[in-house]
Scaffold this motif. Structure first.
Motif, PDB file in Angstrom:
ATOM      1  N   THR A   8       0.830  -1.197   0.000  1.00  0.00           N
ATOM      2  CA  THR A   8       0.000   0.000   0.000  1.00  0.00           C
ATOM      3  C   THR A   8       0.866   1.249   0.000  1.00  0.00           C
ATOM      4  OG1 THR A   8      -1.906  -1.023   1.067  1.00  0.00           O
ATOM      5  CG2 THR A   8      -1.617   1.327   1.416  1.00  0.00           C
ATOM      6  N   ARG A   9       1.861   1.268   0.873  1.00  0.00           N
ATOM      7  CA  ARG A   9       2.715   2.451   0.994  1.00  0.00           C
ATOM      8  C   ARG A   9       3.636   2.609  -0.210  1.00  0.00           C
ATOM      9  NH1 ARG A   9       3.910   1.632   7.486  1.00  0.00           N
ATOM     10  NH2 ARG A   9       1.922   2.536   8.181  1.00  0.00           N
ATOM     11  N   LEU A  10       4.041   1.513  -0.813  1.00  0.00           N
ATOM     12  CA  LEU A  10       4.845   1.604  -2.032  1.00  0.00           C
ATOM     13  C   LEU A  10       4.037   2.228  -3.168  1.00  0.00           C
ATOM     14  CD1 LEU A  10       6.758  -1.798  -1.933  1.00  0.00           C
ATOM     15  CD2 LEU A  10       7.799   0.479  -1.885  1.00  0.00           C
ATOM     16  N   ALA A  11       2.759   1.867  -3.267  1.00  0.00           N
ATOM     17  CA  ALA A  11       1.902   2.469  -4.295  1.00  0.00           C
ATOM     18  C   ALA A  11       1.762   3.971  -4.063  1.00  0.00           C
ATOM     19  CB  ALA A  11       0.532   1.798  -4.297  1.00  0.00           C
ATOM     20  N   LEU A  12       1.622   4.370  -2.796  1.00  0.00           N
ATOM     21  CA  LEU A  12       1.511   5.788  -2.481  1.00  0.00           C
ATOM     22  C   LEU A  12       2.819   6.508  -2.805  1.00  0.00           C
ATOM     23  CD1 LEU A  12      -0.001   8.176  -1.341  1.00  0.00           C
ATOM     24  CD2 LEU A  12       0.568   7.391   0.973  1.00  0.00           C
ATOM     25  N   ALA A  13       3.948   5.879  -2.483  1.00  0.00           N
ATOM     26  CA  ALA A  13       5.248   6.471  -2.811  1.00  0.00           C
ATOM     27  C   ALA A  13       5.409   6.626  -4.317  1.00  0.00           C
ATOM     28  CB  ALA A  13       6.369   5.618  -2.239  1.00  0.00           C
ATOM     29  N   ASP A  14       4.950   5.639  -5.071  1.00  0.00           N
ATOM     30  CA  ASP A  14       5.027   5.704  -6.527  1.00  0.00           C
ATOM     31  C   ASP A  14       4.205   6.881  -7.055  1.00  0.00           C
ATOM     32  OD1 ASP A  14       5.621   5.023  -9.140  1.00  0.00           O
ATOM     33  OD2 ASP A  14       4.147   3.412  -9.251  1.00  0.00           O
ATOM     34  N   ALA A  15       2.999   7.056  -6.511  1.00  0.00           N
ATOM     35  CA  ALA A  15       2.147   8.172  -6.945  1.00  0.00           C
ATOM     36  C   ALA A  15       2.776   9.508  -6.578  1.00  0.00           C
ATOM     37  CB  ALA A  15       0.760   8.046  -6.306  1.00  0.00           C
ATOM     38  N   ALA A  16       3.371   9.591  -5.394  1.00  0.00           N
ATOM     39  CA  ALA A  16       4.026  10.837  -4.990  1.00  0.00           C
ATOM     40  C   ALA A  16       5.198  11.153  -5.909  1.00  0.00           C
ATOM     41  CB  ALA A  16       4.495  10.738  -3.546  1.00  0.00           C
ATOM     42  N   GLY A  17       5.985  10.140  -6.250  1.00  0.00           N
ATOM     43  CA  GLY A  17       7.098  10.349  -7.163  1.00  0.00           C
ATOM     44  C   GLY A  17       6.630  10.843  -8.518  1.00  0.00           C
ATOM     45  N   THR A  18       5.495  10.336  -8.973  1.00  0.00           N
ATOM     46  CA  THR A  18       4.941  10.779 -10.259  1.00  0.00           C
ATOM     47  C   THR A  18       4.562  12.251 -10.216  1.00  0.00           C
ATOM     48  OG1 THR A  18       4.138   8.581 -10.855  1.00  0.00           O
ATOM     49  CG2 THR A  18       3.018  10.457 -11.858  1.00  0.00           C
ATOM     50  N   VAL A  19       3.903  12.682  -9.146  1.00  0.00           N
ATOM     51  CA  VAL A  19       3.521  14.090  -9.025  1.00  0.00           C
ATOM     52  C   VAL A  19       4.760  14.979  -8.980  1.00  0.00           C
ATOM     53  CG1 VAL A  19       2.528  15.790  -7.440  1.00  0.00           C
ATOM     54  CG2 VAL A  19       1.257  13.712  -8.004  1.00  0.00           C
ATOM     55  N   LEU A  20       5.777  14.571  -8.215  1.00  0.00           N
ATOM     56  CA  LEU A  20       6.994  15.372  -8.137  1.00  0.00           C
ATOM     57  C   LEU A  20       7.676  15.468  -9.502  1.00  0.00           C
ATOM     58  CD1 LEU A  20       8.291  13.999  -4.726  1.00  0.00           C
ATOM     59  CD2 LEU A  20       7.515  16.332  -5.155  1.00  0.00           C
ATOM     60  N   ALA A  21       7.742  14.352 -10.219  1.00  0.00           N
ATOM     61  CA  ALA A  21       8.367  14.359 -11.543  1.00  0.00           C
ATOM     62  C   ALA A  21       7.573  15.224 -12.513  1.00  0.00           C
ATOM     63  CB  ALA A  21       8.486  12.939 -12.075  1.00  0.00           C
ATOM     64  N   ASN A  22       6.246  15.097 -12.495  1.00  0.00           N
ATOM     65  CA  ASN A  22       5.420  15.859 -13.427  1.00  0.00           C
ATOM     66  C   ASN A  22       5.507  17.360 -13.140  1.00  0.00           C
ATOM     67  OD1 ASN A  22       4.742  13.362 -14.356  1.00  0.00           O
ATOM     68  ND2 ASN A  22       2.573  13.486 -13.883  1.00  0.00           N
ATOM     69  N   GLY A  23       5.529  17.715 -11.870  1.00  0.00           N
ATOM     70  CA  GLY A  23       5.628  19.129 -11.523  1.00  0.00           C
ATOM     71  C   GLY A  23       6.969  19.724 -11.928  1.00  0.00           C
ATOM     72  N   LEU A  24       8.045  18.983 -11.703  1.00  0.00           N
ATOM     73  CA  LEU A  24       9.356  19.472 -12.125  1.00  0.00           C
ATOM     74  C   LEU A  24       9.416  19.630 -13.639  1.00  0.00           C
ATOM     75  CD1 LEU A  24      11.606  17.386  -9.711  1.00  0.00           C
ATOM     76  CD2 LEU A  24      11.439  19.879  -9.761  1.00  0.00           C
ATOM     77  N   THR A  25       8.886  18.651 -14.360  1.00  0.00           N
ATOM     78  CA  THR A  25       8.865  18.734 -15.823  1.00  0.00           C
ATOM     79  C   THR A  25       8.094  19.957 -16.283  1.00  0.00           C
ATOM     80  OG1 THR A  25       9.019  16.327 -16.030  1.00  0.00           O
ATOM     81  CG2 THR A  25       8.167  17.533 -17.927  1.00  0.00           C
ATOM     82  N   LEU A  26       6.982  20.255 -15.612  1.00  0.00           N
ATOM     83  CA  LEU A  26       6.172  21.421 -15.973  1.00  0.00           C
ATOM     84  C   LEU A  26       6.961  22.714 -15.819  1.00  0.00           C
ATOM     85  CD1 LEU A  26       3.212  22.032 -16.835  1.00  0.00           C
ATOM     86  CD2 LEU A  26       2.715  22.396 -14.419  1.00  0.00           C
ATOM     87  N   LEU A  27       7.897  22.731 -14.863  1.00  0.00           N
ATOM     88  CA  LEU A  27       8.715  23.919 -14.644  1.00  0.00           C
ATOM     89  C   LEU A  27       9.981  23.917 -15.489  1.00  0.00           C
ATOM     90  CD1 LEU A  27       8.438  24.178 -10.748  1.00  0.00           C
ATOM     91  CD2 LEU A  27       7.212  25.531 -12.458  1.00  0.00           C
ATOM     92  N   GLY A  28      10.167  22.878 -16.289  1.00  0.00           N
ATOM     93  CA  GLY A  28      11.370  22.797 -17.107  1.00  0.00           C
ATOM     94  C   GLY A  28      12.592  22.368 -16.334  1.00  0.00           C
ATOM     95  N   ILE A  29      12.382  21.581 -15.271  1.00  0.00           N
ATOM     96  CA  ILE A  29      13.464  21.134 -14.397  1.00  0.00           C
ATOM     97  C   ILE A  29      13.536  19.620 -14.447  1.00  0.00           C
ATOM     98  CG2 ILE A  29      14.266  21.070 -12.001  1.00  0.00           C
ATOM     99  CD1 ILE A  29      12.761  23.706 -11.539  1.00  0.00           C
ATOM    100  N   SER A  30      14.748  19.076 -14.491  1.00  0.00           N
ATOM    101  CA  SER A  30      14.907  17.632 -14.559  1.00  0.00           C
ATOM    102  C   SER A  30      14.547  16.985 -13.223  1.00  0.00           C
ATOM    103  CB  SER A  30      16.349  17.271 -14.947  1.00  0.00           C
ATOM    104  OG  SER A  30      17.249  17.661 -13.920  1.00  0.00           O
ATOM    105  N   ALA A  31      14.147  15.713 -13.291  1.00  0.00           N
ATOM    106  CA  ALA A  31      13.763  14.955 -12.100  1.00  0.00           C
ATOM    107  C   ALA A  31      14.610  13.699 -12.026  1.00  0.00           C
ATOM    108  CB  ALA A  31      12.281  14.611 -12.148  1.00  0.00           C
ATOM    109  N   PRO A  32      15.847  13.798 -11.568  1.00  0.00           N
ATOM    110  CA  PRO A  32      16.738  12.640 -11.550  1.00  0.00           C
ATOM    111  C   PRO A  32      16.266  11.570 -10.569  1.00  0.00           C
ATOM    112  CG  PRO A  32      17.742  14.464 -10.379  1.00  0.00           C
ATOM    113  CD  PRO A  32      16.501  15.003 -11.019  1.00  0.00           C
ATOM    114  N   ARG A  33      16.520  10.332 -10.927  1.00  0.00           N
ATOM    115  CA  ARG A  33      16.177   9.215 -10.050  1.00  0.00           C
ATOM    116  C   ARG A  33      17.265   8.955  -9.021  1.00  0.00           C
ATOM    117  NH1 ARG A  33      12.138   5.602 -11.853  1.00  0.00           N
ATOM    118  NH2 ARG A  33      10.990   6.462 -13.611  1.00  0.00           N
ATOM    119  N   HIS A  34      18.423   9.525  -9.214  1.00  0.00           N
ATOM    120  CA  HIS A  34      19.529   9.400  -8.253  1.00  0.00           C
ATOM    121  C   HIS A  34      20.067  10.786  -7.964  1.00  0.00           C
ATOM    122  CE1 HIS A  34      19.839   5.000  -9.065  1.00  0.00           C
ATOM    123  NE2 HIS A  34      19.483   5.365 -10.303  1.00  0.00           N
ATOM    124  N   LEU A  35      20.359  11.065  -6.701  1.00  0.00           N
ATOM    125  CA  LEU A  35      21.023  12.319  -6.346  1.00  0.00           C
ATOM    126  C   LEU A  35      22.309  11.988  -5.583  1.00  0.00           C
ATOM    127  CD1 LEU A  35      18.318  14.882  -5.171  1.00  0.00           C
ATOM    128  CD2 LEU A  35      19.675  14.913  -7.238  1.00  0.00           C
TER     129      LEU A  35
END
Length: 324
Positions: free
Chosen positions: A297-324
């Motif tokens: 359940t929590r992994l699915a929620l984490a996946d959805a949160a990651g999607t929102v963060l990636a989509n929002g960064l893309t909307l601002l023209g900012i990359s969303a790296p999977r590793h920092l």
């Protein structure tokens, strides 16, 4: 249930009350109502001021209008409970399966969640670096929503685009120019914008995205994956769910007002909520603990949160790296 869907549900309750002759409006039912996250925990999942909005059209006190709407709203699908709060707010608690459907929708749509593909005219170039960044951002908002944003005259910056790119790089430059409201002067100090620590909002947002993706990689290595999102009622889970649900509305509002700072602020709130969820609601088993449904359940929620963060960064023209 997304905020847009809930808004339509609230309007349906209002129309039912009017048709039942329980509300007498001196005017038409509004086309839309606003639903927002409550200011405090324990006040439901969403709140609306629709009763305060309608009270002047009825001649009745807002609390009485709210009580009439509450009776109809509580009977509609997806609504678990509705409470009336002074001076006339409706606090709405959704049924658990509404959250399951929301997370499923986000994971199904992936990069399309909150971001459509609409024709939009090419942005006009500007000499000022910030005006140019704003024009590009408004173009992306137009393409994402189909709404033509109003032209904005943002506070300019002294540096040229080349100077900013040389000292900050493309991602920090975009954040520096788009995160403040248009009328505010941007801060372009590299010591702030490039800092790899929690005091830097851009770092927190990108770090939260990377942590969400790392959870899924680590889960895969353990042979487990996202599952059905059931019983997400921990306060940290509920807070994160609300922000995930609110992402499309935030993008729409940003387009209507020509305000790319709105999704930037939403990303900050989502990142902070995700990191609280990450620390208080473990998505992976610890030590000798066996994987359970709650981890899926929590992994699915984490996946959805990651999607929102990636989509929002893309909307601002900012990359969303999977590793920092």
């Amino acid at each position: 249930m997304t905020p847009a869907e809930l808004s339509r549900t609230v309007l349906s309750a209002v129309r039912r009350a009017v048709e039942a002759d329980e509300l007498h409006l001196a005017g038409p039912v509004p086309d839309r109502v606003v639903v927002r996250r409550p200011p405090r925990p324990g006040c439901g999942d969403w709140a609306t001021n629709v009763a305060l909005q309608l009270a002047p059209l009825t001649g009745a006190p807002p609390l009485a209008v709210a009580d009439v709407i509450r009776g109809h709203l509580a009977a509609l699908p997806g609504i678990a409970r509705v409470d009336v709060a002074h001076p006339g707010f409706l606090n709405i608690t959704l049924e658990g399966d509404s959250y399951d459907a929301l997370v499923g929708l986000v994971r199904e749509q992936g990069p399309r969640y909150g971001i459509g593909h609409h024709p939009a005219p090419a942005p006009q170039g500007h000499a000022d670096a910030r005006a140019n960044a704003f024009a590009a951002a408004l173009h992306r908002l137009h393409a994402a929503t189909g709404i033509a944003p109003p032209a904005r005259r943002p506070h300019p910056v002294r540096e040229t685009a080349d100077d900013l790119l040389r000292t900050l790089g493309p991602d920090a430059t975009a954040w520096a120019l788009l995160r403040p409201p248009a009328e505010d002067a941007p801060r372009t100090d590299p010591a702030e914008l490039l800092a790899q620590r929690e005091s830097n909002p851009l770092f927190r947002v990108r770090y939260a995205h990377a942590r969400a993706r790392a959870l899924l990689r680590n889960a895969h290595d353990l042979g487990i994956g996202p599952g059905a999102t059931e019983d997400l009622r921990h306060p940290a889970e509920a807070e994160l769910l609300g922000l995930i649900a609110d992402f499309p509305r935030t993008v729409q509002a940003a387009a209507r007002h020509g305000a790319p700072d709105r999704p930037a602020r939403h990303l900050e709130h989502t990142a902070d909520a995700f990191l609280r969820f990450h620390d208080t609601c473990p998505a992976l088993p610890k030590g000798d603990e066996k994987p359970s449904a709650v981890h899926g359940t929590r992994l699915a929620l984490a996946d959805a949160a990651g999607t929102v963060l990636a989509n929002g960064l893309t909307l601002l023209g900012i990359s969303a790296p999977r590793h920092l």
